[in-house]
Design a protein around this motif. Structure first.
Motif, short mmCIF file in Angstrom:
data_model
loop_
_atom_site.label_atom_id
_atom_site.label_comp_id
_atom_site.label_asym_id
_atom_site.label_seq_id
_atom_site.Cartn_x
_atom_site.Cartn_y
_atom_site.Cartn_z
N ALA A 159 -41.10 -1.04 -3.49
CA ALA A 159 -40.70 -1.01 -4.90
C ALA A 159 -41.86 -1.44 -5.80
O ALA A 159 -42.12 -0.83 -6.84
N MET A 160 -42.56 -2.51 -5.42
CA MET A 160 -43.71 -2.97 -6.20
C MET A 160 -44.77 -1.89 -6.33
O MET A 160 -45.28 -1.62 -7.42
N GLU A 161 -45.08 -1.25 -5.21
CA GLU A 161 -46.14 -0.24 -5.21
C GLU A 161 -45.74 1.01 -5.98
O GLU A 161 -46.58 1.63 -6.64
N GLU A 162 -44.44 1.37 -5.92
CA GLU A 162 -43.95 2.50 -6.70
C GLU A 162 -44.13 2.23 -8.19
O GLU A 162 -44.62 3.09 -8.94
N ALA A 163 -43.75 1.05 -8.63
CA ALA A 163 -43.88 0.69 -10.04
C ALA A 163 -45.36 0.60 -10.45
O ALA A 163 -45.75 1.06 -11.54
N LYS A 164 -46.18 0.02 -9.59
CA LYS A 164 -47.61 -0.13 -9.91
C LYS A 164 -48.28 1.23 -10.05
O LYS A 164 -49.08 1.45 -10.99
N ARG A 165 -47.99 2.17 -9.16
CA ARG A 165 -48.59 3.51 -9.25
C ARG A 165 -48.24 4.20 -10.57
O ARG A 165 -49.02 4.99 -11.09
N ALA A 166 -47.05 3.90 -11.08
CA ALA A 166 -46.60 4.53 -12.32
C ALA A 166 -47.12 3.82 -13.57
O ALA A 166 -46.82 4.23 -14.68
N GLY A 167 -47.88 2.75 -13.38
CA GLY A 167 -48.50 2.08 -14.52
C GLY A 167 -47.81 0.83 -15.01
O GLY A 167 -48.16 0.30 -16.07
N ALA A 168 -46.82 0.31 -14.27
CA ALA A 168 -46.11 -0.88 -14.71
C ALA A 168 -46.96 -2.14 -14.56
O ALA A 168 -47.84 -2.21 -13.69
N LEU A 169 -46.70 -3.11 -15.39
CA LEU A 169 -47.24 -4.44 -15.20
C LEU A 169 -46.40 -5.10 -14.10
O LEU A 169 -45.19 -5.26 -14.28
#
Length: 332
Positions: A159-169
């Motif tokens: 979940a962390m990596e999915e959000a990070k790839r999409a540009g999330a903080l």
């Protein structure tokens, strides 16, 4: 200073959203040895997500609750706060975790236990989300502006990596170090918040990417924020009344992320200066919260709308004076 800036993923008219996972439990609070405890949704993840939702932000908890009365209580608390609960699971997951806080309001001390003071029975442990949670929440994880977690597991990493790839903080607030998974989470984090009393004492700045924003909390001595070669110390804010310091760290995170999200809404992205400014707001919020029992006592005593007003207008002497007129014992 490394000028980190996250891209906007939503139109200017849409409010930046938050998703998160991690420790969500029932806080069972015994104040001054009272035999009848109060209950509230707790855990760092639960406190931060619930507080941000109460302040008006779109919040998506991705959590695994028990299929019991306590799980239903926690689910209802998320709903009442305004969270989007489509990723909150209770189906077939057993019983919910409970954290007992025993508070001495006279001496402003507290301690935690996972054992029932009345029956001596140990409460269930926290359980991570599974792959199905991540799969169902995938589209939301690709669209949120902030992802928060205070725990690590293989599926939380996805979940962390999915959000990070999409540009999330990605805001990571670990309670302990977990070898390979922990190192992987640190590499993924945009902001990592470490306590001297837990994971922070085991991690040196040299072990972290220089672009990572590192917040180190030092208890009553304030905190330090580092970004590359820039390091700033923030002394603790004055607390006009100290009853219970539980939840202070969660209030710092709440105030910080609230400011970041407000500026993101106006400007379409965020910058490192927002973190520094947010720290000061969060510290003032935490100082006021110390005047009440429970991790979100200020919200329960003053009301979320008044906390929202204070944050928008600035926490000044008028706000502080008003808060000290409120009763110190909150009810869950």
């Amino acid at each position: 200073m490394v000028q980190l800036r996250a891209r906007a993923k939503t139109p200017p008219s849409a409010r930046p959203a938050v998703a998160g996972t991690g420790l969500t439990a029932v806080d069972r609070i015994y104040a001054d040895a009272h035999t009848a405890p109060t209950e509230a949704l707790g855990g760092s993840c639960g406190n931060v997500l619930l507080s941000l939702a109460m302040l008006g932000h779109p919040v998506f908890p991705v959590v695994n609750l028990g299929d019991d009365d306590l799980g239903r209580f926690l689910f209802d608390e998320f709903e009442k706060a305004g969270c989007e609960t489509r990723y909150v699971s209770r189906a077939g997951t057993g019983t919910s975790p409970v954290i007992v806080e025993i508070v001495d309001t006279v001496n402003a001390t507290h301690r935690f236990t996972s054992t029932c003071p009345q029956t001596s029975v140990r409460f269930p442990k926290w359980r991570s989300i599974d792959h199905d949670h991540v799969w169902r929440a995938a589209e939301t994880l690709k669209s949120v502006s902030v992802f928060y977690t205070d725990r690590v597991s293989e599926t939380i990493m996805l979940a962390m990596e999915e959000a990070k790839r999409a540009g999330a903080l990605v805001f990571f607030e670990p309670a302990s170090v977990d070898d390979d998974l922990f190192a992987r989470a640190v590499r993924c984090a945009t902001v990592i918040k470490l306590s001297d009393e837990t994971a922070g004492k085991q991690i040196a700045d040299d072990d972290l990417d220089p672009e990572t924003i590192v917040i180190r909390t030092h208890g009553a001595h304030g905190l330090t924020v580092s970004n590359g070669k820039v390091r700033r110390h923030f002394p603790s804010s004055f607390a006009p009344r100290v009853i219970d310091t539980c939840g202070s760290g969660d209030m710092v995170t709440t105030g910080l992320l609230d400011l970041v999200l407000k500026r993101w809404y106006r400007e379409g992205s965020w910058k490192v200066e927002d973190i520094f400014d947010g720290i000061k707001v969060g510290q003032r919020l935490a100082a006021l919260n110390c005047g009440f029992t429970g991790a979100r006592g200020l919200f329960l005593a003053a009301g979320a709308s008044h906390v929202r007003e204070m944050l928008d207008q600035g926490i000044d002497e008028t706000s502080t004076s008003y808060v000290t007129t409120l009763g110190s014992c909150s009810r869950g």
